[in-house]
Design a protein around this motif. Structure first.
Motif, PDB file in Angstrom:
ATOM      1  N   LYS A 299      -5.726   9.477  19.614  1.00 44.21           N
ATOM      2  CA  LYS A 299      -6.235   8.185  19.174  1.00 44.21           C
ATOM      3  C   LYS A 299      -5.444   7.023  19.769  1.00 44.21           C
ATOM      4  O   LYS A 299      -5.723   5.856  19.459  1.00 44.21           O
ATOM      5  CB  LYS A 299      -6.228   8.101  17.654  1.00 44.21           C
ATOM      6  CG  LYS A 299      -7.178   9.101  16.989  1.00 44.21           C
ATOM      7  CD  LYS A 299      -7.256   8.887  15.495  1.00 44.21           C
ATOM      8  CE  LYS A 299      -8.197   9.894  14.839  1.00 44.21           C
ATOM      9  NZ  LYS A 299      -9.569   9.836  15.377  1.00 44.21           N
ATOM     10  N   GLY A 300      -4.459   7.329  20.633  1.00 39.42           N
ATOM     11  CA  GLY A 300      -3.695   6.271  21.278  1.00 39.42           C
ATOM     12  C   GLY A 300      -2.761   5.520  20.357  1.00 39.42           C
ATOM     13  O   GLY A 300      -2.367   4.387  20.656  1.00 39.42           O
ATOM     14  N   ARG A 301      -2.394   6.097  19.215  1.00 37.27           N
ATOM     15  CA  ARG A 301      -1.469   5.456  18.275  1.00 37.27           C
ATOM     16  C   ARG A 301      -0.620   6.520  17.593  1.00 37.27           C
ATOM     17  O   ARG A 301      -0.952   7.706  17.578  1.00 37.27           O
ATOM     18  CB  ARG A 301      -2.235   4.640  17.233  1.00 37.27           C
ATOM     19  CG  ARG A 301      -3.176   5.483  16.369  1.00 37.27           C
ATOM     20  CD  ARG A 301      -3.806   4.642  15.262  1.00 37.27           C
ATOM     21  NE  ARG A 301      -4.759   5.420  14.462  1.00 37.27           N
ATOM     22  CZ  ARG A 301      -4.409   6.220  13.450  1.00 37.27           C
ATOM     23  NH1 ARG A 301      -3.128   6.368  13.122  1.00 37.27           N
ATOM     24  NH2 ARG A 301      -5.341   6.877  12.765  1.00 37.27           N
ATOM     25  N   ILE A 302       0.494   6.070  17.035  1.00 33.65           N
ATOM     26  CA  ILE A 302       1.399   6.979  16.321  1.00 33.65           C
ATOM     27  C   ILE A 302       0.791   7.300  14.954  1.00 33.65           C
ATOM     28  O   ILE A 302       0.242   6.415  14.281  1.00 33.65           O
ATOM     29  CB  ILE A 302       2.785   6.327  16.173  1.00 33.65           C
ATOM     30  CG1 ILE A 302       3.342   5.953  17.544  1.00 33.65           C
ATOM     31  CG2 ILE A 302       3.743   7.259  15.446  1.00 33.65           C
ATOM     32  CD1 ILE A 302       4.622   5.158  17.482  1.00 33.65           C
ATOM     33  N   PRO A 303       0.844   8.555  14.518  1.00 35.60           N
ATOM     34  CA  PRO A 303       0.279   8.902  13.205  1.00 35.60           C
ATOM     35  C   PRO A 303       0.931   8.090  12.073  1.00 35.60           C
ATOM     36  O   PRO A 303       2.121   7.795  12.098  1.00 35.60           O
ATOM     37  CB  PRO A 303       0.599  10.393  13.069  1.00 35.60           C
ATOM     38  CG  PRO A 303       0.760  10.872  14.473  1.00 35.60           C
ATOM     39  CD  PRO A 303       1.356   9.735  15.230  1.00 35.60           C
ATOM     40  N   CYS A 304       0.108   7.739  11.090  1.00 37.21           N
ATOM     41  CA  CYS A 304       0.602   6.985   9.935  1.00 37.21           C
ATOM     42  C   CYS A 304       0.476   7.836   8.665  1.00 37.21           C
ATOM     43  O   CYS A 304       0.045   8.989   8.711  1.00 37.21           O
ATOM     44  CB  CYS A 304      -0.126   5.654   9.799  1.00 37.21           C
ATOM     45  SG  CYS A 304      -1.908   5.804   9.597  1.00 37.21           S
ATOM     46  N   ALA A 305       0.797   7.254   7.540  1.00 39.50           N
ATOM     47  CA  ALA A 305       0.976   8.029   6.309  1.00 39.50           C
ATOM     48  C   ALA A 305      -0.295   8.742   5.853  1.00 39.50           C
ATOM     49  O   ALA A 305      -0.230   9.874   5.339  1.00 39.50           O
ATOM     50  CB  ALA A 305       1.484   7.106   5.195  1.00 39.50           C
ATOM     51  N   SER A 306      -1.456   8.133   6.017  1.00 40.36           N
ATOM     52  CA  SER A 306      -2.692   8.748   5.534  1.00 40.36           C
ATOM     53  C   SER A 306      -3.344   9.665   6.566  1.00 40.36           C
ATOM     54  O   SER A 306      -4.476  10.126   6.336  1.00 40.36           O
ATOM     55  CB  SER A 306      -3.696   7.660   5.113  1.00 40.36           C
ATOM     56  OG  SER A 306      -3.965   6.790   6.192  1.00 40.36           O
TER      57      SER A 306
ATOM     58  N   PHE B  29       2.958  12.203   1.971  1.00 43.85           N
ATOM     59  CA  PHE B  29       2.439  10.895   1.578  1.00 43.85           C
ATOM     60  C   PHE B  29       2.213  10.884   0.066  1.00 43.85           C
ATOM     61  O   PHE B  29       1.552  11.763  -0.496  1.00 43.85           O
ATOM     62  CB  PHE B  29       1.139  10.628   2.335  1.00 43.85           C
ATOM     63  CG  PHE B  29       0.476   9.340   1.986  1.00 43.85           C
ATOM     64  CD1 PHE B  29       1.181   8.141   1.985  1.00 43.85           C
ATOM     65  CD2 PHE B  29      -0.877   9.319   1.644  1.00 43.85           C
ATOM     66  CE1 PHE B  29       0.550   6.947   1.666  1.00 43.85           C
ATOM     67  CE2 PHE B  29      -1.502   8.115   1.326  1.00 43.85           C
ATOM     68  CZ  PHE B  29      -0.794   6.936   1.340  1.00 43.85           C
ATOM     69  N   ASP B  30       2.747   9.843  -0.607  1.00 46.28           N
ATOM     70  CA  ASP B  30       2.663   9.770  -2.066  1.00 46.28           C
ATOM     71  C   ASP B  30       1.463   8.970  -2.554  1.00 46.28           C
ATOM     72  O   ASP B  30       1.315   8.721  -3.758  1.00 46.28           O
ATOM     73  CB  ASP B  30       3.950   9.171  -2.633  1.00 46.28           C
ATOM     74  CG  ASP B  30       4.245   7.777  -2.070  1.00 46.28           C
ATOM     75  OD1 ASP B  30       3.395   7.265  -1.301  1.00 46.28           O
ATOM     76  OD2 ASP B  30       5.316   7.224  -2.375  1.00 46.28           O
ATOM     77  N   GLY B  31       0.594   8.530  -1.669  1.00 41.47           N
ATOM     78  CA  GLY B  31      -0.594   7.799  -2.074  1.00 41.47           C
ATOM     79  C   GLY B  31      -0.414   6.308  -2.149  1.00 41.47           C
ATOM     80  O   GLY B  31      -1.388   5.590  -2.420  1.00 41.47           O
ATOM     81  N   SER B  32       0.780   5.825  -1.927  1.00 41.98           N
ATOM     82  CA  SER B  32       0.994   4.377  -1.975  1.00 41.98           C
ATOM     83  C   SER B  32       0.374   3.712  -0.742  1.00 41.98           C
ATOM     84  O   SER B  32       0.169   4.339   0.285  1.00 41.98           O
ATOM     85  CB  SER B  32       2.487   4.053  -2.072  1.00 41.98           C
ATOM     86  OG  SER B  32       3.175   4.578  -0.938  1.00 41.98           O
ATOM     87  N   TRP B  33       0.112   2.420  -0.860  1.00 40.38           N
ATOM     88  CA  TRP B  33      -0.583   1.701   0.205  1.00 40.38           C
ATOM     89  C   TRP B  33       0.358   1.473   1.398  1.00 40.38           C
ATOM     90  O   TRP B  33       1.508   1.059   1.220  1.00 40.38           O
ATOM     91  CB  TRP B  33      -1.100   0.379  -0.328  1.00 40.38           C
ATOM     92  CG  TRP B  33      -1.831  -0.427   0.742  1.00 40.38           C
ATOM     93  CD1 TRP B  33      -3.037  -0.158   1.269  1.00 40.38           C
ATOM     94  CD2 TRP B  33      -1.354  -1.616   1.370  1.00 40.38           C
ATOM     95  NE1 TRP B  33      -3.388  -1.096   2.207  1.00 40.38           N
ATOM     96  CE2 TRP B  33      -2.369  -2.018   2.280  1.00 40.38           C
ATOM     97  CE3 TRP B  33      -0.188  -2.385   1.256  1.00 40.38           C
ATOM     98  CZ2 TRP B  33      -2.245  -3.166   3.072  1.00 40.38           C
ATOM     99  CZ3 TRP B  33      -0.080  -3.522   2.032  1.00 40.38           C
ATOM    100  CH2 TRP B  33      -1.099  -3.900   2.949  1.00 40.38           C
ATOM    101  N   ASP B  34      -0.157   1.759   2.575  1.00 35.22           N
ATOM    102  CA  ASP B  34       0.611   1.555   3.809  1.00 35.22           C
ATOM    103  C   ASP B  34      -0.074   0.444   4.584  1.00 35.22           C
ATOM    104  O   ASP B  34      -1.213   0.611   5.038  1.00 35.22           O
ATOM    105  CB  ASP B  34       0.660   2.843   4.629  1.00 35.22           C
ATOM    106  CG  ASP B  34       1.557   2.712   5.865  1.00 35.22           C
ATOM    107  OD1 ASP B  34       1.993   1.582   6.169  1.00 35.22           O
ATOM    108  OD2 ASP B  34       1.810   3.736   6.540  1.00 35.22           O
ATOM    109  N   PRO B  35       0.579  -0.708   4.757  1.00 37.41           N
ATOM    110  CA  PRO B  35      -0.098  -1.829   5.422  1.00 37.41           C
ATOM    111  C   PRO B  35      -0.461  -1.548   6.870  1.00 37.41           C
ATOM    112  O   PRO B  35      -1.385  -2.164   7.400  1.00 37.41           O
ATOM    113  CB  PRO B  35       0.927  -2.973   5.332  1.00 37.41           C
ATOM    114  CG  PRO B  35       2.241  -2.295   5.139  1.00 37.41           C
ATOM    115  CD  PRO B  35       1.947  -1.054   4.350  1.00 37.41           C
ATOM    116  N   GLY B  36       0.222  -0.644   7.505  1.00 39.92           N
ATOM    117  CA  GLY B  36      -0.077  -0.360   8.901  1.00 39.92           C
ATOM    118  C   GLY B  36      -1.020   0.794   9.096  1.00 39.92           C
ATOM    119  O   GLY B  36      -1.222   1.255  10.231  1.00 39.92           O
TER     120      GLY B  36
END
Length: 463
Positions: A26-33, A76-83
């Motif tokens: 996807k051309g990006r670093i994996p994030c929390a979700s 991932f604890d389910g909290s919101w990740d702005p990025g």
């Protein structure tokens, strides 16, 4: 201009780091979700520089995660990740196709690891990948995977630096190959060999990548659209070790044991290339091995020589003209100081965009001369074969009516000598029928027939 250093450092560009965005589909670093997915049958070594929270992660059956200090993974604890948006599956890209003999994956660096500043010196394509006496650098705190398929028995190197550790002896390299990471980083049928020694000859050493030249050119053409760029000159030059034709000039120098390649390169840079009129000219200089030819036929032996390739940034009809002028200055310098520099002779070829200055050099002339000589030899052999078969009686030629007798006819069929005089006598034992007479006629008495009698000497009757 600073003098070029003897040691050459080549650094591998791509990596398999977790934080490199181009390593993910996807051309990006994996994030929390996100759900991270490594292909289970793909061997991989991945360096992780920082901590990451993930929804889930699927690991390969054979691989490793190299964690820097403080790096790791948490759920991932389910909290919101702005990025991070809604998340999804992010797959690690395939690194199997990255080949050692791809020049686009290497760059020249200084001993400190910084990229070498661009200047008037460039390398032919075979020398853009590590040569047998070069130092190879894999950047510290990076992981990688490289295909070392090769046509060479071994790929010789002076040293290899991995994870900030320099391996410059055969023993240290053998120890690293026995560790867990080496099989994940290097794959293919090639064999890397660390010698710890540089080029021992002051006249330079050939790169040693000629056997893998087809691999190098295939990689370059694949990156550029599978074809060489169209040159501005009609008959481009083809330097040894270079994949595509160039406009400009090439010089081949024959050298003596006194020749010093590094000193001569520095001399050319300081005295000629530094002149303002040659600001757009680049030079590649190195020792190469040129295959020997006899009458246009390649032999197994080769001759070492110093090859200088000159190109410039001019276009159209002016393409290669600055390089042509520099070649003329170099040849004039060779004529004046060649003996002191250890240069015995030199030959130059030129190809420019100007039709007025055509190609110059001994190579095209030698090919024409060789073709002429070969044609004459084959013609002589053909005629000689016909004559041989004719003399042996195995070949028949149409009879020719020639006014002059052939020499061999005189030897095989000697003509009867003409009579010395018209004296003769009747021989009662010999009856000669006149030509054209009927069988029943009697020879007239007044018809005299003369012939030479070897037992009769006319001089004896004249007493």
């Amino acid at each position: 201009l600073p003098a070029a250093t003897t040691a050459v450092y080549k650094q591998w560009i791509p990596n398999t780091n977790f934080e490199t965005a181009s390593n993910w589909d996807k051309g990006r670093i994996p994030c929390a979700s996100d759900v991270v997915h490594f292909e289970k049958d793909k061997v991989v070594s991945v360096f992780v520089r920082s901590p990451h929270a993930l929804m889930d992660m699927y690991l390969p059956l054979n691989g490793e995660l190299v964690l820097a200090a403080g790096a790791g993974f948490t759920a991932f604890d389910g909290s919101w990740d702005p990025g991070c948006d809604s998340g999804g599956t992010v797959r690690f890209a395939d690194a199997e196709h990255r080949a050692w003999f791809d020049p686009t994956l290497w760059q020249d660096v200084l001993p400190s690891g910084e990229p070498r500043p661009s200047g008037p010196i460039f390398s032919v394509d075979e020398e853009r990948v590590p040569c047998r006496y070069d130092d190879v650098v894999f950047q510290p705190e990076t992981s990688f995977r490289v295909n070392i398929d090769s046509s060479q028995p071994v790929i010789g190197l002076r040293s290899i630096s991995v994870m900030g550790q320099e391996l410059n002896t055969p023993a240290s390299w053998a120890g690293y190959l026995g560790g867990p990471s080496a099989p994940l980083q290097f794959h293919g049928n090639g064999t890397l060999q660390v010698t710890g020694t540089g080029c021992p000859d002051k006249s330079g050493c050939a790169c040693g990548n000629a056997l893998d030249g087809p691999r190098i050119c295939a990689a370059l053409l694949r990156a550029s659209g599978r074809q060489c760029p169209e040159p501005a000159c009609q008959s481009p030059l083809q330097p040894l070790g270079h994949c595509c034709g160039v406009c400009g000039a090439t010089i081949n120098l024959d050298f003596t044991p006194d020749f010093d390649l590094q000193k001569y390169q520095d001399r050319l840079v300081q005295e000629l290339l530094s002149q303002p009129k040659y600001a757009g000219v680049q030079m590649a200089i190195s020792k190469v091995h040129k295959a020997q030819t006899f009458l246009g036929i390649l032999s197994r032996s080769s001759t070492p020589l110093i090859q200088i390739v000159l190109i410039d940034d001019r276009a159209g009809a002016q393409a290669g003209t600055a390089a042509e002028q520099l070649a003329a200055d170099i040849m004039e310098n060779v004529a004046q100081h060649g003996e002191a520099l250890g240069i015995s002779s030199g030959k130059v070829e030129v190809a420019t965009g100007s039709t007025a200055s055509g190609q110059v050099g001994s190579h095209p002339v030698s090919r024409i001369t060789a073709g002429t000589v070969m044609g004459l030899l084959f013609s002589l052999l053909f005629l000689g074969g016909i004559l041989f078969l004719y003399r042996k009686g195995k070949l028949r030629l149409p009879a020719l009516r020639l006014p002059l007798p052939r020499p061999w006819d005189r030897l095989e069929d000697p003509a009867s000598p003409a009579p010395a005089s018209d004296k003769g006598f009747d021989n009662p034992m010999f009856n000669v029928e006149p030509l054209g007479a009927d069988l029943g006629e009697v020879t007239p008495k007044d018809l005299q027939v003369f012939y030479l009698n070897p037992l009769y000497d006319a001089s004896e009757t004249e007493t």
